[in-house]
Scaffold this active site. Structure first.
Site, PDB file in Angstrom:
ATOM      1  N   GLU A 123     -12.848  -2.631  11.694  1.00 47.28           N
ATOM      2  CA  GLU A 123     -12.822  -1.785  10.504  1.00 47.28           C
ATOM      3  C   GLU A 123     -13.884  -2.206   9.487  1.00 47.28           C
ATOM      4  OE1 GLU A 123      -9.026  -1.890   8.527  1.00 47.28           O
ATOM      5  OE2 GLU A 123      -9.720  -0.685   6.845  1.00 47.28           O
ATOM      6  N   ASP A 162      -8.364  -8.979   2.900  1.00 44.35           N
ATOM      7  CA  ASP A 162      -8.095  -7.937   3.877  1.00 44.35           C
ATOM      8  C   ASP A 162      -9.097  -7.944   5.033  1.00 44.35           C
ATOM      9  OD1 ASP A 162      -7.081  -5.726   5.087  1.00 44.35           O
ATOM     10  OD2 ASP A 162      -7.182  -4.412   3.343  1.00 44.35           O
ATOM     11  N   GLU A 208       0.819  -1.216   0.000  1.00 43.31           N
ATOM     12  CA  GLU A 208       0.000   0.000   0.000  1.00 43.31           C
ATOM     13  C   GLU A 208       0.857   1.272   0.000  1.00 43.31           C
ATOM     14  OE1 GLU A 208      -4.185  -1.271   1.870  1.00 43.31           O
ATOM     15  OE2 GLU A 208      -2.742  -0.638   3.365  1.00 43.31           O
TER      16      GLU A 208
HETATM   17  C1  BDP Z   1      -6.227  -2.165   5.601  1.00 45.46           C
HETATM   18  C2  BDP Z   1      -6.556  -0.875   6.311  1.00 45.46           C
HETATM   19  C3  BDP Z   1      -5.379   0.060   6.325  1.00 45.46           C
HETATM   20  C4  BDP Z   1      -4.157  -0.654   6.881  1.00 45.46           C
HETATM   21  C5  BDP Z   1      -3.914  -1.919   6.087  1.00 45.46           C
HETATM   22  C6  BDP Z   1      -2.785  -2.745   6.673  1.00 45.46           C
HETATM   23  O1  BDP Z   1      -7.638  -0.260   5.663  1.00 45.46           O
HETATM   24  O2  BDP Z   1      -5.724   1.172   7.122  1.00 45.46           O
HETATM   25  O3  BDP Z   1      -3.029   0.168   6.829  1.00 45.46           O
HETATM   26  O4  BDP Z   1      -5.055  -2.726   6.124  1.00 45.46           O
HETATM   27  O5  BDP Z   1      -3.080  -3.746   7.311  1.00 45.46           O
HETATM   28  O6  BDP Z   1      -7.252  -3.082   5.825  1.00 45.46           O
HETATM   29  O7  BDP Z   1      -1.622  -2.429   6.493  1.00 45.46           O
END
Ligand code: BDP
Length: 725
Positions: free
Chosen positions: A420, A392, A312
């Site tokens: 979340e 996720d 990401e």
């Molecule tokens: C996602 C979240 C994000 C996190 C990411 C992670 O939306 O905020 O940074 O996972 O685990 O689900 O790195």
């Protein structure tokens, strides 16, 4: 005269008022499951009113003694005595090496302790100098602390002191919380207020809450905490923040909890102390080694680093054409001389080539594809941390295929405790069944039963660990709602023992959090046990996933199709159109099924043998596909949404019946949340049905209620100030 009376009255009234809030404050959730309410008379017999701690004192023994004092004071209504010689029914704390001469069962105790390792404990009735006592024994002081908490838990659950007999040890050496807390005290995906870490005031001002945090974790056996967000900053490794982390470590140490930090890959480069962040550059390796030495000078028992790299948008070794093992090993060598570890996350969903080309294929296969070839290439002190779910943390995903597929690499299971994707702190969703479902998943690696839990316990190689993304904040209730505390609780209990049953843990939690009264317990446990499935049904039924609002992840948005990456868009996941719905992960599609052991792959490759709960995860099917229920896929989908809403309504109604058994503050708070959950469940259902009907072009099945609003209405709803972003 009247003035004086008036003032006296006012003073009296104020006095009463001052007393009232203390009483009420005791039930605002702050005490968590450590409430230590007075025991009924019948249960008081043989509960110690004196504490005997044998052998040399230590901070951990001090913590155990303080907890026993607090607990017994609450349970018995009077402060227990600290004694130097056993009295009848004393609770006696002794390490194996400190067992006293006058103990009747010494050799049996020693034998049992031989099997309980460094963190295990034993609690049993024994005779000391001819007097009946409760013995808490362990091989270490931390074990004594865990044993003390376990004994207090049993008493809170209503077990008679004469019947307590416990012997337990954790299977996994690493049971950690991951805080996604930022240095400005915001919390990524946090729904419980600001970070509990007051970075600004640290290290000079120590909030007593840190100790209560440590107590709560130690009561579950959590033994590590990563203080800061995986999306980390270079400043974390500057001297001021190391000093702040050290101050927290000092508070947590007596409770057996080590501190870890999330580190940003490019830290030395951003600090302008190296010219590159290439892991194979000697200057870079030397920088990390010096940094590790510096940290260990301040925090001698520092646990190590957690790393989110090339994920990401975070920097990582792939930026220098190196792989994850190159990166992890370089850091591992920096902490190895201090016995530190590196927890390297496998949450990656685009190869560097792909990112460059701006395309994405199946995000679900990436972690496996990138990490499996590296099995055997990681240093001994590297653990690879794998999320619960290859996409996720969705409300339901099949177990990640990486579990069991890296026999030479210890893996950490990463659960998300903060909700979340399951309704933030508004919706009641007890995650025990979800954790259990994953841990029990049979990977069939090697053709026989090997559960996911087995794969992190060394049966498939080296021993791994477990991590939970914390749902803890500065809110008075710690977790944003009372029932969200149960998710912290069940995570910790299952981190200790992966074989625990989620229903039993729900009961345990509810008995301590509310009361062991069966009239309360049965309905509360019932609500908890149906709650996660209700959320799945009204949000992501039949294996749908990733259909939530963009960025804040609140509410339904299956229509979103315009985000920067294809695999951020909900339409990429459900692929709904006139001819059908779902993601083909069989050989005719992305072939993600091939990442599982052959037996599992075969089962998931055929829609007929795929559990309906995961159907659209693995298959793209026509709307008139016949479900085992006899309904068409379209009818089944609508039925599931309706069922989810009905469940939310039922949970709300069941809670109303509990009014006589729950204190006013926690009753009202929960009631409001359940009402809002019901409203939002309807919204999820209506918006999703409106959208999928638009895609399928099919009429609503007979008798089904029309969505309250038009699809355009649902699409137009915005949440610019949603929390946790
Ligand atoms: C996602 C979240 C994000 C996190 C990411 C992670 O939306 O905020 O940074 O996972 O685990 O689900 O790195």
């Amino acid at each position: 005269m009247q003035g004086l009376f008036g003032r006296l009255w006012a003073a009296l009234l104020l006095g009463m008022l001052l007393c009232l809030p203390t009483h009420a404050a005791a039930e605002d959730g702050y005490q968590l499951w450590l409430r230590y309410q007075p025991l009924p008379d019948a249960q008081r017999a043989q509960v110690a009113d004196s504490i005997l701690v044998l052998g040399a004192d230590s901070p951990a023994k001090g913590a155990a003694r303080a907890e026993l004092q607090r607990g017994l004071h609450g349970l018995l209504g009077k402060a227990p005595g600290i004694v130097a010689k056993a009295r009848a029914n004393s609770v006696v704390l002794a390490r194996g090496a400190e067992l006293p001469a006058g103990l009747d069962a010494a050799s049996a105790v020693r034998e049992q302790l031989g099997k309980l390792g460094d963190e295990g404990y034993l609690v049993r009735r024994a005779k000391l100098d001819g007097l009946p006592v409760t013995l808490v024994a362990a091989n270490t002081d931390t074990g004594l602390l865990y044993g003390s908490f376990a004994w207090l838990r049993e008493l809170q659950l209503g077990t008679g002191a004469d019947r307590v007999a416990l012997a337990s040890k954790p299977a996994l050496p690493l049971r950690v919380l991951n805080h996604w807390d930022n240095l400005d005290r915001s919390v990524e995906r946090g729904y419980a207020g600001q970070s509990i870490w007051n970075w600004w005031e640290l290290p000079h001002i120590i909030d007593p809450r840190y100790t209560d945090y440590a107590r709560a974790n130690a009561s579950l056996g959590i033994n590590g905490t990563v203080l800061n967000n995986v999306n980390s900053k270079a400043e974390v490794l500057g001297a001021p923040f190391i000093a702040k982390a050290a101050a927290i470590a000092d508070v947590l140490r007596p409770y057996g909890i080590r501190v870890y930090l999330s580190v940003r890959w490019s830290t030395p480069l951003e600090m302008k102390q190296t010219k590159t962040a290439d892991p194979l550059d000697p200057e870079v390796a030397a920088w990390w080694k010096n940094k590790a030495d510096e940290i260990y000078r301040t925090i001698p028992d520092f646990g190590g680093f957690l790393v989110k790299a090339n994920s990401e948008g975070q920097p990582g070794p792939q930026d220098y054409r190196r792989n994850h093992a190159d990166g992890a090993n370089m850091l591992a060598r920096a902490v190895a001389p201090h016995k530190g570890i590196v927890m390297w996350r496998a949450f990656v969903y685009a190869s560097p080539e792909e990112s460059k080309a701006g395309k994405a294929h199946d995000r679900a296969v990436e972690g496996y594809d990138q990490f499996i070839p590296l099995d055997g290439k990681f240093d001994d002190n590297v653990l690879v941390q794998v999320k619960n779910g290859a996409i996720d943390f969705q409300p339901r995903e099949p177990a990640h295929p990486m579990f069991g597929a890296m026999p030479k690499t210890p893996l950490i299971m990463e659960f998300q405790i903060t909700k979340e994707y399951l309704g933030f702190a508004t919706h009641l969703a007890y995650l025990g069944p979800m954790f259990q479902e994953t841990l029990e998943f049979d990977t069939r690696i090697g053709g026989s039963k090997v559960t996911v839990a087995d794969t992190i316990q060394g049966k498939q190689g080296r021993v791994g660990g477990i991590a939970g993304v914390a749902n803890i904040g500065a809110s008075r209730s710690w977790s944003g709602s009372i029932f969200d505390q149960s998710n912290w609780y069940v995570y910790g209990r299952m981190a200790w023992d992966q074989g625990l049953d989620s229903r039993a843990v729900a009961r345990e939690w509810a008995a301590q959090t509310f009361s062991p009264e069966p009239k309360l317990l049965d309905p509360v446990v019932n609500i908890m046990m149906r709650s996660r499935e209700a959320v799945v049904d009204y949000m992501t039924p039949l294996g749908l996933n990733h259909v939530m609002g963009s960025s804040h992840h609140h509410g339904p948005a299956p229509w979103v199709d315009n985000l920067e990456r294809a695999d951020w868009n909900p339409i990429y996941y459900h692929r709904a159109a006139r001819d059908g719905i779902g993601f083909d992960r069989t050989a005719s599609g992305s072939n993600a099924v091939a990442q599982y052991a052959p037996e599992v792959a075969r089962r998931f490759a055929d829609p007929k043998t795929t559990p309906p709960e995961l159907l659209l995860w693995f298959h793209r099917l026509p709307w008139d596909y016949r479900m085992p229920s006899g309904r068409t896929l379209w009818e089944e989908l609508v039925t599931r949404y309706d069922h989810g809403v009905a469940e939310a309504a039922a949970m709300q109604a069941e809670w109303q019946g509990l009014k006589p058994f729950v204190d006013a503050e926690r009753f009202a708070d929960t009631a409001q949340r359940l009402a809002q959950q019901h409203v939002e469940a309807q919204w999820w259902r209506d918006a999703s049905i409106a959208y999928f009907q638009d895609r399928s072009g099919l009429p609503l099945p007979a008798g089904v209620r029309k969505p309250a609003h038009s699809l355009e209405h649902y699409k137009s709803i915005r949440f610019p100030y949603a929390p946790g972003i």
